[in-house]
Write a protein that holds these residues in place. Structure first.
Motif, PDB file in Angstrom:
ATOM      1  N   PHE B 349       0.843  -1.196   0.000  1.00  0.00           N
ATOM      2  CA  PHE B 349       0.000   0.000   0.000  1.00  0.00           C
ATOM      3  C   PHE B 349       0.878   1.247   0.000  1.00  0.00           C
ATOM      4  CE2 PHE B 349      -4.117  -1.679   2.155  1.00  0.00           C
ATOM      5  CZ  PHE B 349      -4.287  -2.537   1.096  1.00  0.00           C
ATOM      6  N   PRO B 350       0.325   2.383  -0.448  1.00  0.00           N
ATOM      7  CA  PRO B 350       1.051   3.643  -0.293  1.00  0.00           C
ATOM      8  C   PRO B 350       1.296   3.937   1.192  1.00  0.00           C
ATOM      9  CG  PRO B 350      -0.811   3.905  -1.780  1.00  0.00           C
ATOM     10  CD  PRO B 350      -0.914   2.542  -1.201  1.00  0.00           C
ATOM     11  N   VAL B 351       2.440   4.594   1.480  1.00  0.00           N
ATOM     12  CA  VAL B 351       2.839   4.838   2.871  1.00  0.00           C
ATOM     13  C   VAL B 351       1.760   5.592   3.641  1.00  0.00           C
ATOM     14  CG1 VAL B 351       4.541   5.985   4.334  1.00  0.00           C
ATOM     15  CG2 VAL B 351       5.265   4.806   2.261  1.00  0.00           C
ATOM     16  N   PHE B 352       1.073   6.475   2.953  1.00  0.00           N
ATOM     17  CA  PHE B 352       0.045   7.302   3.583  1.00  0.00           C
ATOM     18  C   PHE B 352      -0.916   6.475   4.432  1.00  0.00           C
ATOM     19  CE2 PHE B 352      -4.311   8.938   3.283  1.00  0.00           C
ATOM     20  CZ  PHE B 352      -4.142  10.125   3.984  1.00  0.00           C
ATOM     21  N   TYR B 353      -1.289   5.280   3.934  1.00  0.00           N
ATOM     22  CA  TYR B 353      -2.280   4.475   4.632  1.00  0.00           C
ATOM     23  C   TYR B 353      -1.725   3.811   5.886  1.00  0.00           C
ATOM     24  CZ  TYR B 353      -5.242   5.285   0.624  1.00  0.00           C
ATOM     25  OH  TYR B 353      -6.002   5.882  -0.327  1.00  0.00           O
ATOM     26  N   SER B 354      -0.402   3.899   6.090  1.00  0.00           N
ATOM     27  CA  SER B 354       0.178   3.303   7.290  1.00  0.00           C
ATOM     28  C   SER B 354       0.432   4.337   8.375  1.00  0.00           C
ATOM     29  CB  SER B 354       1.488   2.598   6.950  1.00  0.00           C
ATOM     30  OG  SER B 354       1.228   1.478   6.152  1.00  0.00           O
ATOM     31  N   LEU B 355       0.203   5.619   8.046  1.00  0.00           N
ATOM     32  CA  LEU B 355       0.447   6.660   9.044  1.00  0.00           C
ATOM     33  C   LEU B 355      -0.415   6.452  10.277  1.00  0.00           C
ATOM     34  CD1 LEU B 355       0.851   9.913   6.963  1.00  0.00           C
ATOM     35  CD2 LEU B 355       2.582   8.609   8.194  1.00  0.00           C
TER      36      LEU B 355
END
Lengths: 402, 389
Positions: B349-355
């Protein structure tokens, strides 16, 4: 003859003493008694509660309907009516659906292509594209399983309708479509429920975990205050370990004779987990299980210097024992080395036998292999336990004298 | 020398002088990395034993058996004389399923009658039973399709059109994240990292508990001139660094040695790993602060860390749990780390979704350490636990 009788008489006295001493230590050690109560009941209840919904239902799946015809909506309605999936149709393109997948709103994506209805009417093949996330196997199986079933039914429906148009009866068309009908009967755990699958395994594993912990704690504290040989004075005599070991094993077996009915009778009933065997056969089965675990516990407790050490190492051991039992992942996938290791752990035959008895309607004859296996382990660990206990008592005797 | 350095030095000396701590912190993590990586090295179950009752004993039934046997998931190993004997084999655990081929199957198929093949499988063993049934349906489905298509051809339909008639809808299935549906990818990601956090939890409780058990709390406060922060930093940081290294080895064992799929951001995974370790250390301190004895702290800590496997959704998705437990699952640091790890490794997934996971891990660490601060201070002033049991 007289000597033998004397030996036996002393043995029984020492058996009684050891039995009472061990019982008093369990009672007076808050930690041990609370371990017995908290782990056997609370942990079992927590785990059962986690899995109590048994199966996953209504997994959200994004539908990208590029066709928008009646037939495509029929297809989606059919998917919606399955138990496992819930369709969310508010997505106009794959990009939007992907975003929902990233933010975990959906666990899979199904694309109904353009000209879905047109192609089918013209007798052309059409493709349903599914994206299912296998990072979590359970979601994956659910989504893919349901989509496959619906695809199959939908295809069959179309074929049969065509036949009907030719004037063939529905019954005959259906038979023509699948010359071989399959019937799958799932045995025992008919709904493939997760709690029904896991909890009997855990129950049997917890027996091992708690016993090892309790024995480790007790032996650790005896070691800390150097009291093994004073609490069990007969150990130092010839053959004295035998009665002490037997007394301990019998005591723990008796304790489990009380714990098991509560677990199986109350907790299983509460969460609707079936029990398909008589209490008597469970009792007979767990005797060698408890015996072998007790002796194993005494054998390994000589490694623990402090009473706390046992907790740490045994908790670490419990999950690998569960894996090695072969019920979560089939033993056919293990190497020879791990198969051998697993044979040495009492929980392997213990869990297998317990699950077979309570879940798989096995008669006692059908768990005889496991039962014998446990007796062999009992014998092996008895010898190791006897030696290690003797050595420890002698060491402590010297230490105290010095 | 700075007091925190003195504490750290003392801690490292203790580590090498105490056998149990050394085994726990240094040796066992690697044993477990080896164990899980090698246990499921095959990852996909193959050749599960299955029994067949062949009541027809014809060329057709033998053909069906041969095709079943050719399926990679199953192997026909037993031929019981009747269904009863076959069911016994299932109960004995020798086979995972029993296929019964009816009498007259050959004659019935030739005369165009529909026949029924029954599969009984042991669904008490979810994985093996499920695989067996899937393989059975697939094989028989293919055979059945072949007969259907053959029939159509006899009526003069072209082979291609016959196939289209039989399956108007093709399923084009894309398996995301774990393309080979390898169980090792799925289970080991959970088990290996779960054990890492278990080790962090236990080691941290150990290094505080052992001092407090032997009433060394006062002595430590003397070294640091009464500063609790210095004690914590001195005792905890060496392990943070060490377990971060162990964690990297764990990740390497999965993504390099075993070649698990990795499509995401390495940096985010490392950040998550560090936060998982810190969060667990904070939780460990909390357990020490609320316990009456070393043993109690260990029981709480090990219980919490062990149960976090189930709460993370590896074994059973959080989505399927009762609502109360869904809320409860959020207080386990491992739940958030595991989500982050899957998103950033297999799912890509894009990093954004792991923030979100990262923020929650930070919050959990801060909350747990602040909750335990004053209690810990009191504990150290007292020097030892309330009980010795």
């Amino acid at each position: 003859m007289k000597n033998l009788f004397k030996l036996f008489y002393r043995g029984t006295i020492s058996f009684k003493n050891a039995f009472i001493t061990e019982w008093n230590s369990i009672k007076s050690d808050k930690a041990v008694s609370s371990t017995f109560l908290s782990v056997t009941f609370i942990i079992l209840i927590v785990y059962t509660y986690i899995y109590s919904n048994q199966v996953i239902k209504e997994v959200p799946v994004a539908i990208v309907n590029q066709d928008g015809t009646k037939m495509s909506r029929d297809y989606i309605a059919m998917l919606e009516s399955t138990e496992g999936t819930k369709t969310i149709t508010s997505f106009t393109d794959l990009k939007e659906a992907k975003k929902a997948y990233y933010s975990k709103e959906v666990e899979g994506i199904v694309i109904v292509p353009k000209n879905f209805e047109k192609n089918i009417r013209r007798g052309k093949q059409t493709t349903i594209t599914t994206f299912a996330d296998a990072a979590n196997m359970l979601f994956y199986k659910r989504v893919l399983g349901d989509v496959s079933v619906v695809n199959g039914y939908f295809s069959a429906g179309i074929s049969i309708k065509k036949e009907l148009a030719k004037g063939i009866s529905y019954d005959q068309a259906q038979k023509n479509y699948s010359p071989i009908k399959t019937i799958s009967n799932s045995l025992f755990n008919t709904t493939s429920g997760y709690a029904t699958y896991l909890i009997p395994m855990l129950t049997a594993l917890i027996i091992q975990l708690v016993l090892l912990m309790g024995i480790g704690l007790l032996s650790g504290s005896r070691r800390e205050v150097i009291s093994t040989h004073t609490e069990f004075p007969r150990i130092l005599h010839k053959g004295g370990v035998i009665s002490v070991l037997l007394a301990k094993a019998c005591l723990y077996t008796l304790i489990y004779m009380i714990i098991i009915p509560v677990q199986v009778g109350v907790i299983y009933a509460l969460f609707g987990i079936p029990v398909r065997s008589s209490l008597l056969s469970i009792y007979i089965f767990i005797i060698p299980y408890v015996f072998s675990v007790v002796f194993l516990g005494i054998s390994i407790s000589s490694f623990f210097k402090r009473r706390e050490d046992s907790i740490v190492f045994l908790v670490l051991l419990s999950i690998p024992s569960l894996m090695l039992s072969g019920l979560s992942f089939p033993v056919e996938g293990f190497t020879l080395f791990y198969n051998f290791i697993s044979e040495l752990i009492p929980s392997t035959p213990g869990i297998l036998g317990f699950v077979k008895l309570t879940q798989m309607e096995a008669s006692f004859l059908e768990v005889l292999n496991q039962w014998n296996h446990l007796w062999i382990l009992t014998f092996i660990y008895f010898i190791i336990a006897a030696i290690s206990l003797k050595i420890r008592a002698k060491k402590e005797f010297k230490l105290k004298k010095a | 020398m700075k007091p925190s350095l003195r504490i750290a030095k003392r801690e490292i000396a203790l580590l090498f002088n105490t056998k149990s701590t050394f085994v726990l912190a240094i040796i066992l993590p690697f044993v477990f990395i080896l164990f899980f990586n090698s246990l499921l090295s095959k990852g996909v179950a193959r050749d599960l034993p299955v029994a067949v009752v062949d009541l027809d004993q014809s060329a057709t039934s033998r053909n069906i058996i041969a095709q079943l046997d050719a399926a990679p998931e199953i192997e026909i190993g037993f031929f019981p004389v009747n269904q009863q004997k076959g069911e016994e084999l299932i109960r004995l655990g020798k086979v995972y399923g029993l296929v019964t081929i009816p009498k007259n199957i050959e004659a019935d198929l030739k005369s165009g009658k529909q026949v029924t093949i029954v599969n009984q499988y042991n669904s008490n063993l979810l994985l093996a039973g499920g695989l067996e049934n899937k393989a059975f349906r697939k094989v028989i489905g293919t055979i059945s399709a072949g007969i259907n298509i053959e029939k159509q051809r006899k009526q003069g339909v072209s082979k291609q059109q016959a196939i289209i008639n039989y399956v108007p809808i093709i399923a084009n299935n894309h398996t995301l994240s774990n393309p080979y549906t390898n169980y090792s990818y799925y289970l080991n990601t959970g088990f290996l990292t779960m054990f890492l956090q278990l080790f962090v939890m236990l080691t941290t409780i150990y290094c505080f508990g052992a001092d407090l058990k032997y009433s060394k709390g006062g002595k430590l406060l003397n070294i640091t001139k009464g500063s609790l922060l210095t004690i914590i930093l001195g005792k905890v940081l060496p392990y943070t660094v060490w377990f971060f290294l162990v964690g990297i080895v764990t990740l390497l064992s999965m993504y390099v040695w075993q070649d698990f799929p990795f499509f995401g951001s390495k940096l985010t995974v490392l950040a998550g790993l560090l936060l998982l370790i810190v969060a667990n250390q904070c939780y460990a301190l909390y357990f020490v602060s609320v316990s009456n004895s070393f043993r109690e702290a260990l029981t709480f800590g090990s219980g919490f860390a062990a149960v976090s496997l189930s709460f993370s959704g590896v074994t059973y998705p959080i989505f399927g749990m009762p609502t109360v437990l869904q809320w409860l699952s959020q207080i386990f640091p491992f739940t958030h780390f595991f989500e982050l790890l899957l998103d950033q490794s297999q799912r890509g997934f894009p990093v954004f979704y792991s923030l979100k996971s990262i923020i929650i891990l930070v919050v959990l660490s801060i909350v747990s350490i602040s909750l335990s601060w004053f209690k810990l201070k009191r504990l150290f002033l007292k020097g030892s636990f309330n009980h010795n049991i």
